[in-house]
Design an enzyme around this catalytic site. Sequence first.
Site, PDB file in Angstrom:
ATOM      1  CG  ASP A 209      -1.725   1.093   1.135  1.00 43.42           C
ATOM      2  OD1 ASP A 209      -2.610   1.270   0.714  1.00 43.42           O
ATOM      3  OD2 ASP A 209      -1.482   1.827   2.504  1.00 43.42           O
ATOM      4  CD  GLU A 251      -2.011   2.606  -3.673  1.00 42.19           C
ATOM      5  OE1 GLU A 251      -3.082   3.347  -4.000  1.00 42.19           O
ATOM      6  OE2 GLU A 251      -1.546   2.776  -2.378  1.00 42.19           O
TER       7      GLU A 251
HETATM    8  C1  GLC Z   1      -4.137   3.061  -0.472  1.00 40.96           C
HETATM    9  C2  GLC Z   1      -5.111   2.548  -0.392  1.00 40.96           C
HETATM   10  C3  GLC Z   1      -6.557   3.680  -0.094  1.00 40.96           C
HETATM   11  C4  GLC Z   1      -6.525   3.793   0.872  1.00 40.96           C
HETATM   12  C5  GLC Z   1      -5.370   4.447   0.930  1.00 40.96           C
HETATM   13  C6  GLC Z   1      -5.078   5.443   2.400  1.00 40.96           C
HETATM   14  O1  GLC Z   1      -4.492   3.990  -1.190  1.00 40.96           O
HETATM   15  O2  GLC Z   1      -5.361   2.232  -1.984  1.00 40.96           O
HETATM   16  O3  GLC Z   1      -8.209   2.489  -0.243  1.00 40.96           O
HETATM   17  O4  GLC Z   1      -7.541   4.736   1.376  1.00 40.96           O
HETATM   18  O5  GLC Z   1      -4.368   3.641   0.353  1.00 40.96           O
HETATM   19  O6  GLC Z   1      -3.885   3.511   3.018  1.00 40.96           O
END
Ligand code: GLC
Length: 554
Positions: A209, A251
């Site tokens: 993440d 991500e």
């Molecule tokens: C990432 C997740 C999102 C979340 C953020 C904070 O972007 O995909 O859903 O709000 O992290 O953890």
Amino acid sequence: MEQHWGGQAMSGRWYEQAIVYSLDVETFQDGDGDGVGDFAGLTGRLDYLAGLGVTCLWLLPFYPSPNRDNGYDVTDYYGVDPRLGTLGDFVVFMQEARERGIRVLVDLVVNHTSDQHPWFQAARRDRHSRYRDYYVWTDEPPQDTRAKLVFPTVEDSLWEYDDAAGAYYLHRFYTHQPDLNIANPAVREEIRRIVGFWLELGVSGFRVDAAPYLIEQLGITDAPIDDPHRVLRELRAFLAAQRGDAILLAESDVPPDELRSFFGDGDEMHLLFNFIVNAHLFLAFARERAAPIAASLRALPAIPPGGQWANFVRNHDELDLERLGDAEREEVFRAFAPDKDMRIFGRGIRRRLPPMVGGDPRRVALAYSLLFTLPGTPVLRYGEEIGMGDDLSLDGRTSVRTPMQWSGEAGGGFSTAPPDRFVRPVIAGGEYGYERVNVARQRRAPDSLLNRIERLIRARKECPEFGRGAWRVLETGEPAVFAQESRWKGGRALALHNLAGDECTVSLDRQDLGEGPLVELLGDRDYEAAPDDAGGIRLGAYGYRWFRVGAMRH
Ligand code: GLC
């Protein structure tokens, strides 16, 4: 060129040919009738997933959490939120998934914790606690940090004053998500412990993440790390030492010129989500033109061996259009989110695909055919296979996080609880309500989206060229048609997609394609006419066709 049955040399990299499916346990299937999805319910649906052709699940966070950010606010990295079951249920789920040859990825949410995490509670209460340096503090926050806010319409500062702590803490995301201090070796040790724990329980890797924020040094004044990518290299090395085939899927929604650094020299992330192509797909859909897809593929950096793109149509967040130019973003907004309420954070769209394209089944199927042929690994999200819609009456990104629609029974087959006990309302009534859009109904309809996607997945698995092959965009002379050829280990596969609502016939330079016939693998319909010698290939409105070139195998 000859095709060899069973002759594919092994790359040993399972993720290059995986079919990934992401879901949130909480909204997938309730097993005990309390209105909340759980591991028991999910386990009961593994045969459905195996039948669809899924080979790998990515589970959104299921850890104990106050659940103020859909579970991305963790209070305990070593457990299962009691609403979703127990660690015992998780292990049963893992065993059953393994029985069906399905791998499991879990979310690694370590850019921040929940403010309710015991580490943060100890840190704020006592300046001398060993947890104090787990977080990033300042006595005086820098002025005007608005530009760096991830949720610009929700938060107004990156720093929040905490009375008990007598200082400001950094939070890249929501106020209730204090950022961990990655420069602190003790924090990195904790991350390894978490990774080791879930690997030991059998997971095949992690979705990392917020990777760019995880390694940034914002606000860290005391002994920052010289090369932040070292954090990712160390993580990769630890992972590999524990379990050689485990992967990291990040991500990392950054501009194209920064992407490459997250692959490192093949020693950081295995896969990156392809946010660049994702945004341009929607630009292409809006314009009904192929050029944005081709341009975005060309804008991607070369990746080291073992690196791979993870393609997707929609994820659990907003459709992020930040990587488009301002005028392009406006174009997509006008086409797919005409009302202000459909937009979010000034950069994205909080809708699922089918309502964006007016429910046109041809356009929906086209998008998934593209997903399964673009260079990289496809990632589906629950509900996409049946064309679920959104609920804009729900707050923010929750609009695209409604329960899975299994059947036309009350509650959509998600849960037998009274609907007012549901974790989130199931979409009912209208074009996208569970009464019309559900798995049971689509199973029975041979040409349903569900059955089409199952066929697309089967064909994709038989075309490893699309996974990791060398690809190129072919000229067709028709601006609405995206034509791509992928070559891998002697095999050649071809995919043509017509992004426009008019039929057309395109010609390919046969010389360019080399010897042998074009063998049809699959299409949006049964095209009776095979391509003629001159290479004339018919494509219906929003049609698609896949071919193998010079194939023995089809
Ligand atoms: C990432 C997740 C999102 C979340 C953020 C904070 O972007 O995909 O859903 O709000 O992290 O953890």
